[in-house]
Design a protein around this motif. Structure first.
Motif, PDB file in Angstrom:
ATOM      1  N   ARG A   1      14.165  65.149  44.327  1.00  0.00           N
ATOM      2  CA  ARG A   1      15.090  64.472  45.237  1.00  0.00           C
ATOM      3  C   ARG A   1      14.316  63.567  46.188  1.00  0.00           C
ATOM      4  O   ARG A   1      13.143  63.784  46.460  1.00  0.00           O
ATOM      5  N   ASP A   2      15.002  62.546  46.661  1.00  0.00           N
ATOM      6  CA  ASP A   2      14.464  61.616  47.662  1.00  0.00           C
ATOM      7  C   ASP A   2      13.136  60.977  47.250  1.00  0.00           C
ATOM      8  O   ASP A   2      12.261  60.769  48.085  1.00  0.00           O
ATOM      9  N   PHE A   3      12.985  60.659  45.957  1.00  0.00           N
ATOM     10  CA  PHE A   3      11.712  60.116  45.485  1.00  0.00           C
ATOM     11  C   PHE A   3      11.301  58.858  46.246  1.00  0.00           C
ATOM     12  O   PHE A   3      10.192  58.782  46.760  1.00  0.00           O
ATOM     13  N   VAL A   4      12.190  57.875  46.319  1.00  0.00           N
ATOM     14  CA  VAL A   4      11.821  56.595  46.932  1.00  0.00           C
ATOM     15  C   VAL A   4      11.483  56.783  48.404  1.00  0.00           C
ATOM     16  O   VAL A   4      10.474  56.268  48.898  1.00  0.00           O
ATOM     17  N   ARG A   5      12.296  57.522  49.109  1.00  0.00           N
ATOM     18  CA  ARG A   5      12.042  57.755  50.536  1.00  0.00           C
ATOM     19  C   ARG A   5      10.716  58.465  50.745  1.00  0.00           C
ATOM     20  O   ARG A   5       9.884  58.045  51.550  1.00  0.00           O
ATOM     21  N   ARG A   6      10.485  59.532  50.009  1.00  0.00           N
ATOM     22  CA  ARG A   6       9.240  60.274  50.150  1.00  0.00           C
ATOM     23  C   ARG A   6       8.035  59.416  49.769  1.00  0.00           C
ATOM     24  O   ARG A   6       7.017  59.407  50.458  1.00  0.00           O
ATOM     25  N   TYR A   7       8.169  58.705  48.675  1.00  0.00           N
ATOM     26  CA  TYR A   7       7.074  57.869  48.183  1.00  0.00           C
ATOM     27  C   TYR A   7       6.691  56.811  49.220  1.00  0.00           C
ATOM     28  O   TYR A   7       5.519  56.653  49.554  1.00  0.00           O
ATOM     29  N   CYS A   8       7.688  56.088  49.704  1.00  0.00           N
ATOM     30  CA  CYS A   8       7.419  55.010  50.666  1.00  0.00           C
ATOM     31  C   CYS A   8       6.822  55.542  51.960  1.00  0.00           C
ATOM     32  O   CYS A   8       5.902  54.946  52.526  1.00  0.00           O
ATOM     33  N   VAL A   9       7.338  56.658  52.418  1.00  0.00           N
ATOM     34  CA  VAL A   9       6.866  57.227  53.680  1.00  0.00           C
ATOM     35  C   VAL A   9       5.436  57.753  53.529  1.00  0.00           C
ATOM     36  O   VAL A   9       4.572  57.484  54.367  1.00  0.00           O
ATOM     37  N   ILE A  10       5.157  58.459  52.458  1.00  0.00           N
ATOM     38  CA  ILE A  10       3.814  59.003  52.248  1.00  0.00           C
ATOM     39  C   ILE A  10       2.811  57.881  52.015  1.00  0.00           C
ATOM     40  O   ILE A  10       1.637  57.991  52.389  1.00  0.00           O
TER      41      ILE A  10
ATOM     42  N   VAL B   1       9.167  67.815  54.751  1.00  0.00           N
ATOM     43  CA  VAL B   1       9.581  69.159  54.319  1.00  0.00           C
ATOM     44  C   VAL B   1      10.757  69.654  55.153  1.00  0.00           C
ATOM     45  O   VAL B   1      11.703  70.235  54.640  1.00  0.00           O
ATOM     46  N   HIS B   2      10.731  69.378  56.469  1.00  0.00           N
ATOM     47  CA  HIS B   2      11.779  69.874  57.363  1.00  0.00           C
ATOM     48  C   HIS B   2      12.873  68.835  57.618  1.00  0.00           C
ATOM     49  O   HIS B   2      13.679  68.996  58.537  1.00  0.00           O
ATOM     50  N   ASP B   3      12.884  67.789  56.802  1.00  0.00           N
ATOM     51  CA  ASP B   3      13.942  66.778  56.809  1.00  0.00           C
ATOM     52  C   ASP B   3      14.151  66.157  58.194  1.00  0.00           C
ATOM     53  O   ASP B   3      15.277  66.034  58.673  1.00  0.00           O
ATOM     54  N   ARG B   4      13.042  65.770  58.836  1.00  0.00           N
ATOM     55  CA  ARG B   4      13.110  65.206  60.185  1.00  0.00           C
ATOM     56  C   ARG B   4      13.139  63.675  60.210  1.00  0.00           C
ATOM     57  O   ARG B   4      13.140  63.086  61.278  1.00  0.00           O
ATOM     58  N   LEU B   5      13.108  63.041  59.047  1.00  0.00           N
ATOM     59  CA  LEU B   5      13.095  61.579  59.000  1.00  0.00           C
ATOM     60  C   LEU B   5      14.463  61.065  58.564  1.00  0.00           C
ATOM     61  O   LEU B   5      15.032  61.561  57.606  1.00  0.00           O
ATOM     62  N   ASP B   6      14.957  60.070  59.287  1.00  0.00           N
ATOM     63  CA  ASP B   6      16.229  59.467  58.872  1.00  0.00           C
ATOM     64  C   ASP B   6      15.954  58.155  58.143  1.00  0.00           C
ATOM     65  O   ASP B   6      14.807  57.775  57.921  1.00  0.00           O
ATOM     66  N   GLU B   7      16.998  57.457  57.752  1.00  0.00           N
ATOM     67  CA  GLU B   7      16.841  56.227  56.999  1.00  0.00           C
ATOM     68  C   GLU B   7      16.119  55.145  57.805  1.00  0.00           C
ATOM     69  O   GLU B   7      15.362  54.359  57.246  1.00  0.00           O
TER      70      GLU B   7
END
Length: 170
Positions: free
Chosen positions: A82-91, A16-22
Motif C-alpha cells: 500500500r501507498d507505494f508512490v507516497r512511501r517511495y517519494c518520501v523516502i 509506519v505510524h501514518d503521520r504524513l498527509d498528502e
C-alpha cells in the motif's frame, strides 16, 4: 509536520505510524524533483565529457532506475502493498540528500585530487581514466540510491504489516 531531509529512521517511523498527509507528500516530491536535477547536472558538470559514453551511462542509469524502482515496489509488498508512490517519494528525499552529499564530497575530492595522481607519468591517458572513474562513480551512486530506497520500503512494509496497517481510508 517537519521534513526529515537527513534522518531516514525518523521519516520511516512517521510512515509506519501514518503521520504524513498528502501535503507532506507534496513537499517531499518537490524536494525529490530538486534533488534529481541537482544530481544529474552535477554529474554532467564534474564529468564534462559529452560523447557516446554519456549516452551509455544514461542507458545504464535508466536500466538501474527501472530495476531499482521495481525492487522498491517488491519491497513494499508488490501489488498487495500500500501507498507505494507516497512511501517511495518520501523516502527518496533523505536518501537523495545523502547520495548528493556523498556525490559532492567524492566529486570535489576527485576534481581537486586526481590531477595530482592522474598524470602523464602515471597513465598514458589521464583524461580517459578520469572519465572512467566519473562514469563508475555515477553508476555506483544510482545503485546505492535505489538499494537504500528498497531497504527502507521493506522496513516500512514489514512494520505496517506487523501492526496491522490497513487501508488509510478505513
Amino acid at each position: 509536520m517537519s521534513m526529515h531531509i537527513w534522518n531516514t529512521r525518523k521519516l520511516r517511523d512517521d510512515l509506519v505510524h501514518d503521520r504524513l498527509d498528502e501535503t507532506d507528500g507534496l513537499k517531499y516530491m518537490l524536494a525529490a524533483a530538486l534533488l534529481y536535477v541537482i544530481l544529474n547536472y552535477s554529474a554532467l558538470w564534474f564529468g564534462g565529457y559529452r560523447n557516446w559514453t554519456l549516452l551509455f551511462e544514461a542507458a545504464l542509469t535508466l536500466a538501474i532506475s527501472f530495476v531499482g524502482t521495481h525492487e522498491a515496489f517488491v519491497a513494499n509488498g508488490a501489488a498487495s502493498g500500500r501507498d507505494f508512490v507516497r512511501r517511495y517519494c518520501v523516502i527518496a528525499v533523505p536518501i537523495g540528500f545523502k547520495v548528493l552529499a556523498l556525490n559532492l564530497l567524492v566529486a570535489t575530492l576527485m576534481h581537486f585530487g586526481l590531477p595530482h595522481v592522474l598524470t602523464n607519468d602515471t597513465f598514458r591517458d589521464p583524461a580517459f581514466v578520469y572519465r572512467l572513474l566519473v562514469f563508475v562513480a555515477s553508476l555506483a551512486y544510482t545503485i546505492i540510491y535505489f538499494m537504500r530506497i528498497a531497504h527502507h520500503m521493506r522496513k516500512v512494509a514489514m512494520a505496517t504489516s506487523i501492526r496491522g496497517g490497513g487501508d488509510r481510508s478505513e
